[in-house]
Scaffold this motif. Sequence first.
Motif, PDB file in Angstrom:
ATOM      1  N   SER A   1      -1.224   9.553  -2.082  1.00 39.97           N
ATOM      2  CA  SER A   1      -0.358   8.407  -2.369  1.00 39.97           C
ATOM      3  C   SER A   1       0.314   7.902  -1.097  1.00 39.97           C
ATOM      4  O   SER A   1       0.485   6.685  -0.924  1.00 39.97           O
ATOM      5  CB  SER A   1       0.677   8.744  -3.444  1.00 39.97           C
ATOM      6  N   ASN A   2       0.653   8.797  -0.176  1.00 44.29           N
ATOM      7  CA  ASN A   2       1.221   8.367   1.110  1.00 44.29           C
ATOM      8  C   ASN A   2       0.199   7.564   1.907  1.00 44.29           C
ATOM      9  O   ASN A   2       0.538   6.544   2.519  1.00 44.29           O
ATOM     10  CB  ASN A   2       1.688   9.565   1.932  1.00 44.29           C
ATOM     11  N   TRP A   3      -1.051   8.007   1.910  1.00 41.32           N
ATOM     12  CA  TRP A   3      -2.109   7.280   2.624  1.00 41.32           C
ATOM     13  C   TRP A   3      -2.321   5.909   1.999  1.00 41.32           C
ATOM     14  O   TRP A   3      -2.558   4.924   2.707  1.00 41.32           O
ATOM     15  CB  TRP A   3      -3.404   8.083   2.632  1.00 41.32           C
ATOM     16  N   TYR A   4      -2.228   5.845   0.688  1.00 43.46           N
ATOM     17  CA  TYR A   4      -2.372   4.573  -0.021  1.00 43.46           C
ATOM     18  C   TYR A   4      -1.235   3.632   0.384  1.00 43.46           C
ATOM     19  O   TYR A   4      -1.459   2.454   0.688  1.00 43.46           O
ATOM     20  CB  TYR A   4      -2.362   4.827  -1.533  1.00 43.46           C
ATOM     21  N   GLN A   5      -0.024   4.165   0.411  1.00 43.13           N
ATOM     22  CA  GLN A   5       1.137   3.381   0.797  1.00 43.13           C
ATOM     23  C   GLN A   5       0.996   2.899   2.246  1.00 43.13           C
ATOM     24  O   GLN A   5       1.300   1.740   2.558  1.00 43.13           O
ATOM     25  CB  GLN A   5       2.406   4.212   0.626  1.00 43.13           C
ATOM     26  N   ASP A   6       0.530   3.766   3.130  1.00 48.23           N
ATOM     27  CA  ASP A   6       0.308   3.386   4.534  1.00 48.23           C
ATOM     28  C   ASP A   6      -0.732   2.272   4.653  1.00 48.23           C
ATOM     29  O   ASP A   6      -0.554   1.331   5.433  1.00 48.23           O
ATOM     30  CB  ASP A   6      -0.144   4.589   5.359  1.00 48.23           C
ATOM     31  N   ALA A   7      -1.808   2.363   3.893  1.00 44.59           N
ATOM     32  CA  ALA A   7      -2.861   1.345   3.922  1.00 44.59           C
ATOM     33  C   ALA A   7      -2.313   0.004   3.428  1.00 44.59           C
ATOM     34  O   ALA A   7      -2.634  -1.051   3.996  1.00 44.59           O
ATOM     35  CB  ALA A   7      -4.055   1.786   3.077  1.00 44.59           C
TER      36      ALA A   7
ATOM     37  N   ALA B   1       7.306   5.497  -4.961  1.00 45.61           N
ATOM     38  CA  ALA B   1       7.150   5.672  -6.416  1.00 45.61           C
ATOM     39  C   ALA B   1       5.966   4.871  -6.944  1.00 45.61           C
ATOM     40  O   ALA B   1       5.202   5.363  -7.789  1.00 45.61           O
ATOM     41  CB  ALA B   1       8.433   5.270  -7.133  1.00 45.61           C
ATOM     42  N   GLU B   2       5.798   3.654  -6.447  1.00 42.36           N
ATOM     43  CA  GLU B   2       4.671   2.825  -6.894  1.00 42.36           C
ATOM     44  C   GLU B   2       3.337   3.429  -6.452  1.00 42.36           C
ATOM     45  O   GLU B   2       2.383   3.475  -7.234  1.00 42.36           O
ATOM     46  CB  GLU B   2       4.806   1.404  -6.338  1.00 42.36           C
ATOM     47  N   ALA B   3       3.281   3.899  -5.223  1.00 42.61           N
ATOM     48  CA  ALA B   3       2.045   4.514  -4.728  1.00 42.61           C
ATOM     49  C   ALA B   3       1.716   5.774  -5.517  1.00 42.61           C
ATOM     50  O   ALA B   3       0.562   6.006  -5.879  1.00 42.61           O
ATOM     51  CB  ALA B   3       2.175   4.827  -3.239  1.00 42.61           C
ATOM     52  N   ARG B   4       2.727   6.574  -5.807  1.00 46.37           N
ATOM     53  CA  ARG B   4       2.478   7.794  -6.577  1.00 46.37           C
ATOM     54  C   ARG B   4       2.009   7.461  -7.991  1.00 46.37           C
ATOM     55  O   ARG B   4       1.129   8.134  -8.521  1.00 46.37           O
ATOM     56  CB  ARG B   4       3.734   8.669  -6.617  1.00 46.37           C
ATOM     57  N   GLN B   5       2.563   6.424  -8.600  1.00 49.01           N
ATOM     58  CA  GLN B   5       2.127   6.057  -9.948  1.00 49.01           C
ATOM     59  C   GLN B   5       0.663   5.625  -9.941  1.00 49.01           C
ATOM     60  O   GLN B   5      -0.077   5.913 -10.879  1.00 49.01           O
ATOM     61  CB  GLN B   5       3.009   4.959 -10.538  1.00 49.01           C
ATOM     62  N   ILE B   6       0.225   4.961  -8.880  1.00 49.84           N
ATOM     63  CA  ILE B   6      -1.181   4.567  -8.767  1.00 49.84           C
ATOM     64  C   ILE B   6      -2.073   5.804  -8.736  1.00 49.84           C
ATOM     65  O   ILE B   6      -3.108   5.849  -9.393  1.00 49.84           O
ATOM     66  CB  ILE B   6      -1.388   3.694  -7.509  1.00 49.84           C
ATOM     67  N   ILE B   7      -1.669   6.815  -8.002  1.00 48.58           N
ATOM     68  CA  ILE B   7      -2.486   8.029  -7.872  1.00 48.58           C
ATOM     69  C   ILE B   7      -2.376   8.913  -9.113  1.00 48.58           C
ATOM     70  O   ILE B   7      -3.378   9.394  -9.637  1.00 48.58           O
ATOM     71  CB  ILE B   7      -2.101   8.819  -6.609  1.00 48.58           C
TER      72      ILE B   7
ATOM     73  N   PRO C   1       4.387   7.700 -13.868  1.00 48.70           N
ATOM     74  CA  PRO C   1       5.457   8.004 -12.917  1.00 48.70           C
ATOM     75  C   PRO C   1       5.399   9.483 -12.500  1.00 48.70           C
ATOM     76  O   PRO C   1       5.096  10.363 -13.310  1.00 48.70           O
ATOM     77  CB  PRO C   1       6.739   7.697 -13.699  1.00 48.70           C
ATOM     78  N   TYR C   2       5.667   9.724 -11.227  1.00 44.92           N
ATOM     79  CA  TYR C   2       5.579  11.081 -10.673  1.00 44.92           C
ATOM     80  C   TYR C   2       6.451  12.073 -11.441  1.00 44.92           C
ATOM     81  O   TYR C   2       6.012  13.190 -11.727  1.00 44.92           O
ATOM     82  CB  TYR C   2       5.970  11.046  -9.192  1.00 44.92           C
ATOM     83  N   GLU C   3       7.664  11.677 -11.768  1.00 46.21           N
ATOM     84  CA  GLU C   3       8.558  12.592 -12.490  1.00 46.21           C
ATOM     85  C   GLU C   3       7.971  12.979 -13.850  1.00 46.21           C
ATOM     86  O   GLU C   3       8.114  14.123 -14.283  1.00 46.21           O
ATOM     87  CB  GLU C   3       9.953  11.981 -12.649  1.00 46.21           C
TER      88      GLU C   3
END
Length: 102
Positions: free
Chosen positions: A47-53, A64-70, A74-76
């Motif tokens: 998700s961090n790599w997605y956010q960076d891209a 939070a948005e990137a983590r939800q995509i992966i 929601p991550y929580e």
Amino acid sequence: MSAIDPDTRTELEAAAFRTLVAHLRERSDVQNIDLMNMAGFCRNCLSNWYQDAAAEKGIALSKAEARQIIYGMPYEEWKAKHQTEATEAQKQAFAQRAARHG
């Protein structure tokens, strides 16, 4: 290996990425710490790599948005449903790996 044009390469990489994400969503029994210990990355890394891209393309995407995509939720929510407490063995393996790789 035959030459693959850049657009087709991007399409193939995107398809492989979608398959990886689907597989990780399906395998919620595999904990992030296990992924980190075995492969050196986990869902959060992805998700961090997605956010960076996205940022490289000028797209504002929160963590939070990137983590939800992966995670597909929601991550929580994912943590509450699927994450277990790391065992001492998992924690030790993680610490050893971190020490080796700085």
